[in-house]
Write a protein that holds these residues in place. Structure first.
Motif, PDB file in Angstrom:
ATOM      1  N   LEU A  14       3.283   5.215  -4.027  1.00  0.00           N
ATOM      2  CA  LEU A  14       3.707   4.264  -3.004  1.00  0.00           C
ATOM      3  C   LEU A  14       2.903   4.521  -1.736  1.00  0.00           C
ATOM      4  O   LEU A  14       2.845   5.635  -1.238  1.00  0.00           O
ATOM      5  CB  LEU A  14       5.199   4.433  -2.701  1.00  0.00           C
ATOM      6  CG  LEU A  14       5.737   3.665  -1.477  1.00  0.00           C
ATOM      7  CD1 LEU A  14       5.637   2.157  -1.697  1.00  0.00           C
ATOM      8  CD2 LEU A  14       7.170   4.073  -1.171  1.00  0.00           C
ATOM      9  N   GLN A  15       2.261   3.470  -1.227  1.00  0.00           N
ATOM     10  CA  GLN A  15       1.540   3.558   0.036  1.00  0.00           C
ATOM     11  C   GLN A  15       2.289   2.767   1.111  1.00  0.00           C
ATOM     12  O   GLN A  15       2.932   1.761   0.807  1.00  0.00           O
ATOM     13  CB  GLN A  15       0.126   3.005  -0.101  1.00  0.00           C
ATOM     14  CG  GLN A  15      -0.764   3.812  -1.037  1.00  0.00           C
ATOM     15  CD  GLN A  15      -2.195   3.313  -0.985  1.00  0.00           C
ATOM     16  OE1 GLN A  15      -3.026   3.789  -0.214  1.00  0.00           O
ATOM     17  NE2 GLN A  15      -2.491   2.334  -1.817  1.00  0.00           N
ATOM     18  N   VAL A  16       2.184   3.236   2.337  1.00  0.00           N
ATOM     19  CA  VAL A  16       2.866   2.592   3.459  1.00  0.00           C
ATOM     20  C   VAL A  16       1.845   2.338   4.561  1.00  0.00           C
ATOM     21  O   VAL A  16       1.116   3.256   4.960  1.00  0.00           O
ATOM     22  CB  VAL A  16       4.016   3.472   3.998  1.00  0.00           C
ATOM     23  CG1 VAL A  16       4.723   2.768   5.151  1.00  0.00           C
ATOM     24  CG2 VAL A  16       5.008   3.813   2.884  1.00  0.00           C
ATOM     25  N   ASN A  17       1.791   1.094   5.044  1.00  0.00           N
ATOM     26  CA  ASN A  17       0.857   0.760   6.122  1.00  0.00           C
ATOM     27  C   ASN A  17       1.386  -0.431   6.914  1.00  0.00           C
ATOM     28  O   ASN A  17       2.250  -1.170   6.436  1.00  0.00           O
ATOM     29  CB  ASN A  17      -0.534   0.434   5.555  1.00  0.00           C
ATOM     30  CG  ASN A  17      -1.595   0.340   6.640  1.00  0.00           C
ATOM     31  OD1 ASN A  17      -1.775   1.263   7.432  1.00  0.00           O
ATOM     32  ND2 ASN A  17      -2.292  -0.785   6.711  1.00  0.00           N
ATOM     33  N   THR A  18       0.815  -0.646   8.087  1.00  0.00           N
ATOM     34  CA  THR A  18       1.255  -1.744   8.945  1.00  0.00           C
ATOM     35  C   THR A  18       1.089  -3.094   8.259  1.00  0.00           C
ATOM     36  O   THR A  18       1.986  -3.939   8.292  1.00  0.00           O
ATOM     37  CB  THR A  18       0.464  -1.744  10.267  1.00  0.00           C
ATOM     38  OG1 THR A  18       0.457  -0.423  10.801  1.00  0.00           O
ATOM     39  CG2 THR A  18       1.093  -2.691  11.276  1.00  0.00           C
ATOM     40  N   THR A  19      -0.072  -3.326   7.638  1.00  0.00           N
ATOM     41  CA  THR A  19      -0.327  -4.562   6.900  1.00  0.00           C
ATOM     42  C   THR A  19      -1.043  -4.232   5.598  1.00  0.00           C
ATOM     43  O   THR A  19      -1.453  -3.089   5.374  1.00  0.00           O
ATOM     44  CB  THR A  19      -1.207  -5.549   7.709  1.00  0.00           C
ATOM     45  OG1 THR A  19      -2.523  -4.985   7.850  1.00  0.00           O
ATOM     46  CG2 THR A  19      -0.622  -5.807   9.091  1.00  0.00           C
ATOM     47  N   SER A 124       5.669   9.432  -7.434  1.00  0.00           N
ATOM     48  CA  SER A 124       5.121  10.778  -7.584  1.00  0.00           C
ATOM     49  C   SER A 124       4.588  11.270  -6.251  1.00  0.00           C
ATOM     50  O   SER A 124       4.512  12.473  -6.000  1.00  0.00           O
ATOM     51  CB  SER A 124       3.977  10.772  -8.603  1.00  0.00           C
ATOM     52  OG  SER A 124       4.343  10.139  -9.803  1.00  0.00           O
ATOM     53  N   LEU A 125       4.229  10.304  -5.388  1.00  0.00           N
ATOM     54  CA  LEU A 125       3.612  10.605  -4.103  1.00  0.00           C
ATOM     55  C   LEU A 125       3.842   9.419  -3.169  1.00  0.00           C
ATOM     56  O   LEU A 125       3.793   8.268  -3.600  1.00  0.00           O
ATOM     57  CB  LEU A 125       2.109  10.827  -4.294  1.00  0.00           C
ATOM     58  CG  LEU A 125       1.219  10.853  -3.047  1.00  0.00           C
ATOM     59  CD1 LEU A 125       1.419  12.162  -2.292  1.00  0.00           C
ATOM     60  CD2 LEU A 125      -0.245  10.688  -3.419  1.00  0.00           C
ATOM     61  N   ILE A 126       4.097   9.711  -1.886  1.00  0.00           N
ATOM     62  CA  ILE A 126       4.154   8.653  -0.879  1.00  0.00           C
ATOM     63  C   ILE A 126       3.001   8.882   0.087  1.00  0.00           C
ATOM     64  O   ILE A 126       2.894   9.939   0.706  1.00  0.00           O
ATOM     65  CB  ILE A 126       5.490   8.645  -0.116  1.00  0.00           C
ATOM     66  CG1 ILE A 126       6.667   8.536  -1.087  1.00  0.00           C
ATOM     67  CG2 ILE A 126       5.518   7.459   0.863  1.00  0.00           C
ATOM     68  CD1 ILE A 126       8.027   8.542  -0.404  1.00  0.00           C
TER      69      ILE A 126
END
Length: 278
Positions: A14-19, A124-126
């Motif tokens: 899972l990746q997290v970003n502004t856009t 498994s990873l963020i």
């Protein structure tokens, strides 16, 4: 007979970003996402604002609970449907507005704590990228880092300061900010609460653990001097990739001929980059 089918990857990222599409950090994040999928790695993105139609990308703000509860009032002996989620959202907006006026960085985004509910399985990873942009609650780090490996890729220095993404020549981020010389640097704040913001970030980091990557040594050196350093498990410099099908070496004389420069003529290359306003 042996089974020749390839083993399915168990990685779930899972990746997290502004856009997901706009900006350099988004491009890095989205390219990784597509690359993971092409290698049969399960991949999702949680973003502040979604620009693409990718079904594996979702906006964090869309995770609000819209369940309605039936409340009976004794005074009127009548029943009414009250959307508690709407009331809660209204209160959150009011508090965020007050925090903004006070110069505080805004972390009050309760949907942050529901990002795992949007996935079909545990990650498994963020992998976190840019977290400024008013969409993510940094206080979730403490809970998440106790359950999953957390990777931070710093595309700027916002995580290290009391408000700014780049401190220019100021070094107050090393000692706790306060007396900020420029509140207008993105992300701008209205009052100088940089010391408060810095201390709050340090408290959050002290209760969390991260693997950290930067695209250059300059930014890695800033991490080592920052309040984040005590929470870093590992720090790596990983330069941003370059598309070699577009950017590649060419014979010097052929390159000169292609752009109309004489073989023995000397020249200085000048690249001008224009912003959105020209």
């Amino acid at each position: 007979m042996s089974n020749c089918n390839p083993i399915k990857s168990r990685l779930n990222i899972l990746q997290v970003n502004t856009t997901d599409l706009k900006g350099g950090a988004a491009r890095v994040c989205y390219d990784l996402h597509r690359s993971y999928l092409s290698k049969d790695i399960r991949s999702w993105m949680a973003v502040g604002k979604k620009e693409s139609c990718d079904p594996k990308i979702f906006e964090i703000s869309s995770l609000s609970n819209t369940k309605k509860t039936l409340i009976k009032t004794n005074e009127t002996r009548s029943s009414s449907l009250i959307n508690h989620n709407n009331f809660s959202n209204l209160m959150d907006k009011i508090i965020r507005l007050w925090e903004r006026k006070m110069g505080k960085e805004i972390f009050r985004f309760p949907e942050t704590y529901k990002i795992l509910e949007a996935l079909p399985g545990k990650p498994s990873l963020i992998h976190f990228h840019n977290l400024h942009g008013n969409y993510f609650d940094l206080r979730a780090f403490s809970k998440l880092s106790k359950k999953f490996p957390l990777l931070l890729t710093l595309h700027d220095a916002w995580m290290l300061s009391g408000h700014c993404a780049h401190s220019i020549e100021c070094d107050r981020w090393e000692i706790g900010c306060g007396k900020c010389p420029d509140l207008s640097i993105y992300p701008a704040i209205e009052r100088d609460k940089t010391a408060y913001n810095w201390k709050r970030k340090r408290k959050i980091y002290n209760d969390s653990k991260f693997y950290v990557a930067t695209p250059c040594k300059w930014l890695a050196d800033k991490v080592v001097k920052s309040m984040l350093k005590e929470s870093v498990i590992s720090l790596k410099v990983i330069p941003n990739g370059v598309d070699l099908s577009v950017f590649n070496s060419l014979d010097k004389q052929k390159a000169k001929k292609k752009i109309g420069i004489k073989e023995n003529e000397k020249f200085i290359f000048n690249l001008m980059v224009h912003g959105p306003n020209g």
